[in-house]
Design an enzyme around this catalytic site. Structure first.
Site, PDB file in Angstrom:
ATOM      1  N   ASP A  62       0.826  -1.192   0.000  1.00 39.74           N
ATOM      2  CA  ASP A  62       0.000   0.000   0.000  1.00 39.74           C
ATOM      3  C   ASP A  62       0.873   1.260   0.000  1.00 39.74           C
ATOM      4  O   ASP A  62       1.658   1.487   0.921  1.00 39.74           O
ATOM      5  CB  ASP A  62      -0.879  -0.038   1.256  1.00 39.74           C
ATOM      6  CG  ASP A  62      -1.893   1.072   1.265  1.00 39.74           C
ATOM      7  OD1 ASP A  62      -2.872   0.960   0.525  1.00 39.74           O
ATOM      8  OD2 ASP A  62      -1.683   2.061   1.980  1.00 39.74           O
ATOM      9  N   THR A  95      -3.233   5.210  -4.169  1.00 41.38           N
ATOM     10  CA  THR A  95      -2.152   5.996  -3.574  1.00 41.38           C
ATOM     11  C   THR A  95      -0.852   5.836  -4.359  1.00 41.38           C
ATOM     12  O   THR A  95      -0.121   6.804  -4.550  1.00 41.38           O
ATOM     13  CB  THR A  95      -1.919   5.589  -2.111  1.00 41.38           C
ATOM     14  OG1 THR A  95      -1.767   4.172  -2.052  1.00 41.38           O
ATOM     15  CG2 THR A  95      -3.087   5.989  -1.253  1.00 41.38           C
ATOM     16  N   THR A  96      -0.576   4.613  -4.813  1.00 40.87           N
ATOM     17  CA  THR A  96       0.648   4.407  -5.584  1.00 40.87           C
ATOM     18  C   THR A  96       0.537   5.136  -6.923  1.00 40.87           C
ATOM     19  O   THR A  96       1.474   5.822  -7.351  1.00 40.87           O
ATOM     20  CB  THR A  96       0.881   2.904  -5.825  1.00 40.87           C
ATOM     21  OG1 THR A  96       0.702   2.218  -4.599  1.00 40.87           O
ATOM     22  CG2 THR A  96       2.263   2.644  -6.362  1.00 40.87           C
ATOM     23  N   ASP A 390      -9.410  -0.574   1.579  1.00 41.81           N
ATOM     24  CA  ASP A 390      -9.387  -0.043   0.204  1.00 41.81           C
ATOM     25  C   ASP A 390     -10.643  -0.476  -0.540  1.00 41.81           C
ATOM     26  O   ASP A 390     -11.301   0.333  -1.201  1.00 41.81           O
ATOM     27  CB  ASP A 390      -8.178  -0.584  -0.589  1.00 41.81           C
ATOM     28  CG  ASP A 390      -6.878   0.125  -0.221  1.00 41.81           C
ATOM     29  OD1 ASP A 390      -6.907   0.956   0.713  1.00 41.81           O
ATOM     30  OD2 ASP A 390      -5.845  -0.159  -0.850  1.00 41.81           O
TER      31      ASP A 390
END
Ligand code: ADP
Ligand code: MG
Length: 529
Positions: A62, A95-96, A390
Site C-alpha cells: 500500500d 495511492t501508488t 481499500d
C-alpha cells in the site's frame, strides 16, 4: 553609505538553495519517492518490508502506508507524500498511482526546464492539461447503479488484486459489497451516501483467512464480565446503559454511625437490595444482554447472571454508539429508563472461545456493520485489513458517484492520446507543456508492464496502437502480456480514484515546479547555533 558593506538579510543558520539547484532538488525528491513505490504498482507489484526503529515490522503493498513508514525528510518530498495521504483520505485507493504520477510529472517538467521553458508556462500547461484530463474522464466514465452488484464486486476485486490475499478475494469482495450496501442511505435525489465509519473492520488472530465474516452487528474486544453468565444467548435484546451500575453515592457528605453488628448487617442488606433492584429492572425490561459503558458492581453481576443476562462492562463510548446503530437500540442513562423500544435486537450474542471477543450478530436491518477478519498472523491480518479498507472505500466511491472507469492502463493510455491531440490545437510554448503532461500518463501502463516482467516499450506501443484503432478500453493483461478489453476482463475502478489522483498529483507538481528558492532554518537540527 552602504557601498561595500554586505547586507545581512537571513540569519546564518538558514540553509538556502536557489534557482536551478532548488528545482533540481525537488525534482529529485519527487522522482526518488515515486521510484520507491513504483515496484508495488498493479497486481504483480511487489511488497515492501518496513522495519521501524523499535523493530516493528510491516509488510505492505500500500503506497500510503509505505510512504508513511518511510518518514520522508525532504521538504519537497513531504509534499509528494501528502499527495498519497490525501488520496488515501479522500478515496481510499490509488495511492501508488498518485505518487507515481507526481514523479512522472516532475520528470517531464525536468526536461521542459532543461529546454528553457519557463516554470510558469510549465504550470500553465499542466493546469490546462489537468482540466482536459478531467473532462476526458467524464466522457470515458461508465454509469453503475446501486443494484449492480456484479460491477461493484469487480470494483472491490480490482482494488484488492496484488495484495497478498488473492486466495480469499472472492469471499472478501462479497462481504465488502454486502457491508457497504447495507449501510448506504438514499438521499432525496436518489443518490446514495455512505458513512465510512459505519463499516467497522475487526481482526482476530487464529483461524484461516477463509473464516472472514460479515457480522450484522458489532464485535467488542471484551469478554462477559462474570463467568457464571451464559456464554451465549440467542434471540437477544440488548440494553445499552451509559452510567455505572453500582450504589449511587450521596452528594452530601454524611457520616453513618454503625455501632452494632446488626446495624452493619442492615446497612449492607440495604445496599445489596438496591443493587439487586438495578439488576431486576434490567431483566424486567426484557433484556437478556447488557452493554454498560461503566463498571458493574459485583452484586449486580451476580443477579444479572442469575437472570441469564450476558453483560459486558466498561465498553468504550465509541463502541456503545456503534452498537446503538448496529443493533437499532438507544443508549439510556439508568436501568429505570429502559423500555422495550430502547433495547437493541440481534440473533445471538456469544463470546468466541479462547479470545477476548464478544460477537453480537444477526440484527435485522443494521445501520452499521462489522467485518470480522481472521488470519494466522498479525502481519498478514494488517495487510488484509488495509486491502479490505481499500475495497470498502472504492465500493463506497462507486455507489456515491455512480461512475467507474476502466483500469489496467486503459484510461491512462486514452488520456495520453487525447490530451496530445488537444495540445496540438493550442500551439505555442504551452503546447510543449501540455504534451509533456499527456506523456506523464504513460508511466502507469509502462510500470504495470515492467512490474509484470514484460518489455515496456512493446507493451506501451501495442496499447497505443489498440487505442488509436478505437479500442478505448484496451489495457494490459498483466498475466499474459496481451492487450485486451479491460472492461470485459472486469478490471474497473471508481472514477473518483482517477480524478483525485490526477488533481492532487498535478497541483503538487505545479507547486513544486514554481519553487526556485528554498530556505531551510537549521535551528531544529543538532549542532546548529
Ligand atoms: P494503487 O495504490 O494506485 O491503487 P495498485 O497496486 O492497487 O496501486 O495498482 C493499481 C493499478 O493496477 C491500477 O492502474 C489498476 O488499473 C491496475 N490493475 C488492477 N488490477 C488489474 C488487473 N487484474 N489487470 C491489470 N491491471 C490491473
Ligand atoms: Mg489499489
Amino acid at each position: 553609505m552602504l557601498a561595500g558593506q554586505p547586507i545581512i538579510i537571513l540569519r546564518d543558520n538558514v540553509e538556502r538553495t536557489r534557482g536551478f539547484e532548488a528545482q533540481r532538488s525537488n525534482i529529485m525528491a519527487a522522482k526518488a519517492i515515486a521510484a520507491a513505490v513504483r515496484t508495488t504498482l498493479g497486481p504483480r507489484g511487489m511488497d515492501k518490508m518496513l522495519v521501524s526503529s523499535t523493530g516493528d515490522v510491516v509488510i505492505t503493498n500500500d503506497g500510503a502506508t509505505i510512504l508513511h513508514e518511510m518518514s520522508v525528510q525532504h521538504p519537497g518530498g513531504k509534499l509528494v507524500v501528502e499527495v498519497a495521504e490525501t488520496q488515501d483520505d479522500e478515496v481510499g485507493d490509488g495511492t501508488t498511482t498518485a505518487t507515481v504520477l507526481v514523479g512522472s510529472l516532475m520528470e517531464e517538467a525536468e526536461s521542459l526546464l532543461a529546454q528553457e521553458v519557463h516554470p510558469t508556462i510549465v504550470a500553465n500547461g499542466y493546469q490546462l492539461g489537468m482540466e482536459k484530463a478531467l473532462s476526458i474522464l467524464d466522457d470515458l466514465a461508465i454509469t453503475v447503479g446501486f443494484g449492480e452488484r456484479e460491477s461493484l464486486l469487480k470494483i472491490a476485486d480490482t482494488a484488492m488484486t496484488g495484495k497478498s490475499i488473492e486466495a480469499v478475494k472472492d469471499k472478501i469482495s462479497n462481504i465488502v459489497v454486502d457491508a457497504v450496501l447495507q449501510v448506504a442511505t438514499e438521499n432525496d435525489d436518489g443518490t446514495y451516501v455512505v458513512n465510512e465509519d459505519d463499516v467497522k473492520i475487526k481482526t482476530q488472530v487464529g483461524d484461516s483467512m477463509n473464516d472472514a465474516e460479515l457480522v450484522r452487528g458489532i464485535v467488542i474486544d471484551k469478554k462477559r464480565v462474570f463467568e457464571q453468565m451464559p456464554q451465549k444467548v440467542t434471540d437477544v435484546k440488548v440494553a445499552l446503559i451509559a452510567m455505572p451500575l453500582e450504589v449511587t453515592k450521596t452528594q452530601v457528605k454524611s457520616k453513618i454511625k454503625i455501632t452494632t453488628s446488626d446495624q452493619m448487617k442492615a446497612f449492607t442488606e440495604q445496599e445489596r437490595e438496591s443493587l439487586r433492584r438495578l439488576a431486576d429492572q434490567i431483566a424486567a425490561s426484557g433484556a437478556n444482554a447488557l452493554l454498560c459503558q461503566k463498571g458493574i458492581a459485583d452484586a449486580v453481576q451476580y443477579y444479572l447472571a442469575k437472570a441469564g443476562v450476558y453483560a459486558i462492562e466498561d465498553v468504550k463510548e465509541e463502541d456503545m454508539k456503534f452498537a446503538a446503530k448496529a443493533l437499532c437500540g438507544t443508549i439510556v442513562n439508568k436501568p429505570e429508563e429502559l423500555t422495550a423500544a430502547t433495547l437493541g435486537h440481534a440473533e445471538e450474542v456469544a463470546e468466541i472461545p479462547d479470545t477476548d471477543l464478544t460477537v453480537i450478530s444477526g440484527c435485522d436491518n443494521p445501520k452499521a456493520v462489522t467485518i470480522l477478519l481472521r488470519g494466522t498472523s498479525q502481519l498478514l491480518l494488517d495487510e488484509l485489513e488495509r486491502a479490505v479498507y481499500d475495497a470498502a472505500r472504492v465500493v463506497q466511491d462507486a455507489i456515491e458517484d455512480g461512475k467507474f472507469v476502466v483500469g489496467g492502463g486503459s484510461v491512462e493510455t486514452e488520456l495520453q492520446i487525447r490530451i496530445r491531440d488537444y495540445a496540438a490545437t493550442v500551439g505555442g510554448r504551452v503546447q510543449l507543456a501540455i504534451e509533456a503532461f499527456a506523456n506523464a500518463f504513460e508511466v502507469i501502463p509502462r510500470t504495470l508492464a515492467e512490474n509484470s516482467g514484460f518489455d515496456t516499450i512493446d507493451k506501451v506501443v501495442a496499447l497505443r496502437k489498440a487505442h488509436a484503432d478505437g479500442a478505448k478500453y484496451a489495457g494490459l493483461n498483466v498475466y499474459t502480456g496481451e492487450v485486451v478489453d479491460m472492461r470485459e476482463a472486469g478490471v474497473i475502478e471508481p472514477q473518483r480514484v482517477k480524478t483525485q489522483a490526477i488533481k492532487s498529483a498535478t497541483e503538487t507538481a505545479m507547486l513544486l515546479v514554481r519553487v526556485d528558492d528554498m530556505m531551510i532554518t537549521q535551528s531544529g537540527r543538532p549542532g546548529a547555533q
